[in-house]
Design a protein around this motif. Structure first.
Motif, PDB file in Angstrom:
ATOM      1  N   ALA A 143       0.838  -1.209   0.000  1.00  0.00           N
ATOM      2  CA  ALA A 143       0.000   0.000   0.000  1.00  0.00           C
ATOM      3  C   ALA A 143       0.866   1.249   0.000  1.00  0.00           C
ATOM      4  O   ALA A 143       0.622   2.191  -0.771  1.00  0.00           O
ATOM      5  CB  ALA A 143      -0.931  -0.002   1.210  1.00  0.00           C
ATOM      6  N   TRP A 144       1.904   1.273   0.849  1.00  0.00           N
ATOM      7  CA  TRP A 144       2.783   2.434   0.872  1.00  0.00           C
ATOM      8  C   TRP A 144       3.549   2.577  -0.435  1.00  0.00           C
ATOM      9  O   TRP A 144       3.768   3.683  -0.915  1.00  0.00           O
ATOM     10  CB  TRP A 144       3.755   2.336   2.049  1.00  0.00           C
ATOM     11  N   GLN A 145       3.935   1.437  -1.030  1.00  0.00           N
ATOM     12  CA  GLN A 145       4.718   1.544  -2.268  1.00  0.00           C
ATOM     13  C   GLN A 145       3.879   2.064  -3.427  1.00  0.00           C
ATOM     14  O   GLN A 145       4.385   2.807  -4.270  1.00  0.00           O
ATOM     15  CB  GLN A 145       5.361   0.202  -2.635  1.00  0.00           C
ATOM     16  N   LEU A 179      10.223   0.657   3.385  1.00  0.00           N
ATOM     17  CA  LEU A 179      11.411  -0.046   3.869  1.00  0.00           C
ATOM     18  C   LEU A 179      11.292  -0.425   5.335  1.00  0.00           C
ATOM     19  O   LEU A 179      11.928  -1.390   5.778  1.00  0.00           O
ATOM     20  CB  LEU A 179      12.655   0.800   3.623  1.00  0.00           C
ATOM     21  N   LYS A 180      10.501   0.301   6.095  1.00  0.00           N
ATOM     22  CA  LYS A 180      10.244  -0.092   7.478  1.00  0.00           C
ATOM     23  C   LYS A 180       9.505  -1.426   7.504  1.00  0.00           C
ATOM     24  O   LYS A 180       9.740  -2.265   8.374  1.00  0.00           O
ATOM     25  CB  LYS A 180       9.425   0.993   8.192  1.00  0.00           C
ATOM     26  N   ASN A 181       8.613  -1.639   6.526  1.00  0.00           N
ATOM     27  CA  ASN A 181       7.898  -2.909   6.406  1.00  0.00           C
ATOM     28  C   ASN A 181       8.787  -4.002   5.833  1.00  0.00           C
ATOM     29  O   ASN A 181       8.670  -5.169   6.210  1.00  0.00           O
ATOM     30  CB  ASN A 181       6.658  -2.734   5.509  1.00  0.00           C
ATOM     31  N   ASN A 182       9.678  -3.627   4.904  1.00  0.00           N
ATOM     32  CA  ASN A 182      10.549  -4.616   4.257  1.00  0.00           C
ATOM     33  C   ASN A 182      11.867  -3.964   3.864  1.00  0.00           C
ATOM     34  O   ASN A 182      11.986  -3.375   2.790  1.00  0.00           O
ATOM     35  CB  ASN A 182       9.867  -5.200   3.013  1.00  0.00           C
ATOM     36  N   LEU A 186      14.511  -3.713  -2.729  1.00  0.00           N
ATOM     37  CA  LEU A 186      15.569  -2.981  -3.429  1.00  0.00           C
ATOM     38  C   LEU A 186      15.031  -1.935  -4.394  1.00  0.00           C
ATOM     39  O   LEU A 186      15.680  -0.907  -4.628  1.00  0.00           O
ATOM     40  CB  LEU A 186      16.486  -3.960  -4.169  1.00  0.00           C
ATOM     41  N   ASP A 187      13.859  -2.173  -4.972  1.00  0.00           N
ATOM     42  CA  ASP A 187      13.288  -1.176  -5.871  1.00  0.00           C
ATOM     43  C   ASP A 187      12.951   0.092  -5.093  1.00  0.00           C
ATOM     44  O   ASP A 187      13.254   1.212  -5.537  1.00  0.00           O
ATOM     45  CB  ASP A 187      12.034  -1.727  -6.553  1.00  0.00           C
ATOM     46  N   ALA A 188      12.351  -0.078  -3.909  1.00  0.00           N
ATOM     47  CA  ALA A 188      12.031   1.075  -3.068  1.00  0.00           C
ATOM     48  C   ALA A 188      13.307   1.779  -2.627  1.00  0.00           C
ATOM     49  O   ALA A 188      13.372   3.012  -2.607  1.00  0.00           O
ATOM     50  CB  ALA A 188      11.223   0.627  -1.848  1.00  0.00           C
ATOM     51  N   LYS A 189      14.336   1.006  -2.302  1.00  0.00           N
ATOM     52  CA  LYS A 189      15.591   1.611  -1.854  1.00  0.00           C
ATOM     53  C   LYS A 189      16.257   2.391  -2.976  1.00  0.00           C
ATOM     54  O   LYS A 189      16.820   3.471  -2.755  1.00  0.00           O
ATOM     55  CB  LYS A 189      16.539   0.534  -1.312  1.00  0.00           C
ATOM     56  N   THR A 190      16.171   1.865  -4.199  1.00  0.00           N
ATOM     57  CA  THR A 190      16.754   2.577  -5.335  1.00  0.00           C
ATOM     58  C   THR A 190      16.037   3.899  -5.565  1.00  0.00           C
ATOM     59  O   THR A 190      16.676   4.951  -5.737  1.00  0.00           O
ATOM     60  CB  THR A 190      16.678   1.719  -6.611  1.00  0.00           C
ATOM     61  N   ASN A 191      14.717   3.873  -5.580  1.00  0.00           N
ATOM     62  CA  ASN A 191      13.963   5.115  -5.777  1.00  0.00           C
ATOM     63  C   ASN A 191      14.191   6.091  -4.633  1.00  0.00           C
ATOM     64  O   ASN A 191      14.290   7.311  -4.852  1.00  0.00           O
ATOM     65  CB  ASN A 191      12.471   4.809  -5.928  1.00  0.00           C
ATOM     66  N   LEU A 192      14.297   5.564  -3.417  1.00  0.00           N
ATOM     67  CA  LEU A 192      14.589   6.427  -2.277  1.00  0.00           C
ATOM     68  C   LEU A 192      15.947   7.085  -2.460  1.00  0.00           C
ATOM     69  O   LEU A 192      16.112   8.285  -2.202  1.00  0.00           O
ATOM     70  CB  LEU A 192      14.563   5.615  -0.983  1.00  0.00           C
ATOM     71  N   GLY A 193      16.908   6.319  -2.940  1.00  0.00           N
ATOM     72  CA  GLY A 193      18.227   6.882  -3.192  1.00  0.00           C
ATOM     73  C   GLY A 193      18.172   8.026  -4.170  1.00  0.00           C
ATOM     74  O   GLY A 193      18.785   9.084  -3.951  1.00  0.00           O
ATOM     75  N   MET A 194      17.415   7.872  -5.262  1.00  0.00           N
ATOM     76  CA  MET A 194      17.314   8.943  -6.241  1.00  0.00           C
ATOM     77  C   MET A 194      16.548  10.134  -5.683  1.00  0.00           C
ATOM     78  O   MET A 194      16.844  11.279  -6.012  1.00  0.00           O
ATOM     79  CB  MET A 194      16.655   8.427  -7.519  1.00  0.00           C
ATOM     80  N   ALA A 195      15.566   9.877  -4.827  1.00  0.00           N
ATOM     81  CA  ALA A 195      14.817  10.983  -4.225  1.00  0.00           C
ATOM     82  C   ALA A 195      15.714  11.840  -3.348  1.00  0.00           C
ATOM     83  O   ALA A 195      15.521  13.057  -3.252  1.00  0.00           O
ATOM     84  CB  ALA A 195      13.636  10.441  -3.413  1.00  0.00           C
TER      85      ALA A 195
END
Length: 301
Positions: A143-145, A179-182, A186-195
């Motif tokens: 849901a968050w993603q 990322l707190k949930n999981n 890695l997809d979320a982490k990559t987008n977070l990195g770019m953000a």
């Protein structure tokens, strides 16, 4: 390559040039790096993600998670004008959403419908806003993603540095919840990195992208973005390394082949650059890509 991908590619470098002097896909002009930057601009290069003067998405009030509905920021681009029938449909859903009151089930259903409608007309942060309302009521990784990914699309199209920072901060917030949930997403982490690249702490973005590659050395998205960041910081040897890794993972990655050519050309390896450009062109029927390749090949003569 889809038309939307081409649009992303054509948009990214128009603003990247301005922001670097001042974010996955194909330019008419190559990223122009800022002079005098060292190792990834001391790991602080501005983002080379998919940015440019794209659609004016809806915005500032949605960013604060205040519960207010999004409002339009800036004039709509002509190609983004919402057809009257779709606008009327959205307005009807908005009226029902506002009238839904304590009916949580109905309200969430309407929020999902609104998110889908806004996404269909590429009003990505409005889509993100309504997906976020669903996630607030029924939280979880997926849901968050969904909400974060829509805000990331809006971030990718941000037409000003101020808007990048605004939307980037929203992405940081929501991908943090993913990322707190999981922590292994890695997809979320990559987008977070770019953000993070549009924030006051771009080093954190580089760190996150490197963490993704440490966990998955064949991650195409992380390799691609690190390659673009290397181009922006004039580290063409490092960019060649990243894009070689990318096309070794996937030889049919059109954008990887294109930017490998760009990077090789900057190092003086003209014949290798020519092969990479020709490979990119052979992988796509997109006329925009073909025009960009022809432009780059002409420069090699």
């Amino acid at each position: 390559m889809t038309t939307n991908s081409s649009k992303h590619q054509l948009l990214i470098l128009a603003l990247a040039v301005a922001l670097v002097a001042g974010l996955f896909l194909l330019p008419k002009v190559v990223v122009k790096p800022k002079e005098g930057r060292g190792e990834l601009a001391q790991d602080a290069a501005q983002t080379a993600n998919r940015d440019g003067g794209g659609p004016a998405t809806n915005g500032s009030k949605a960013i604060a998670s205040s519960g207010e509905q999004p409002t339009t920021v800036g004039p709509e681009q002509p190609h983004m004008t919402v057809p009257a029938a779709q606008r009327q449909e959205i307005n009807g859903l908005l009226a029902k959403y506002e009238a839904s009151g304590a009916d949580l089930t109905g309200r969430l259903r309407l929020a999902q419908e609104l998110a889908a409608k806004y996404k269909a007309v590429e009003k990505f942060d409005s889509a993100g806003y309504y997906f976020e309302q669903v996630a607030i009521a029924r939280p979880g990784e997926q849901a968050w993603q969904r909400a974060a990914d829509e805000y990331f699309e809006a971030y990718s199209f941000a037409a000003t540095e101020e808007r990048q920072k605004l939307l980037g901060a929203k992405c940081q917030e929501l991908y943090g919840k993913v990322l707190k949930n999981n922590p292994d997403n890695l997809d979320a982490k990559t987008n977070l990195g770019m953000a993070y690249m549009a924030s006051d702490n771009p080093v954190q973005g580089i760190t996150l992208l490197r963490e993704v590659l440490a966990a998955d050395p064949r991650n195409e998205k992380a390799l691609y973005n690190l390659g673009l960041l290397a181009i922006q910081s004039s580290q063409y040897d490092k960019a060649v390394e990243r894009f070689r890794e990318l096309v070794n993972v996937n030889t049919e990655n059109v954008n990887g082949q294109f930017y490998l050519g760009v990077s090789l050309a900057q190092t003086g390896a003209k014949e290798e650059a020519r092969k990479a450009f020709q490979k990119a062109k052979s992988l796509s029927t997109d006329p925009a890509l073909a025009a960009s390749v022809d432009e780059q090949l002409q420069k090699l003569n």
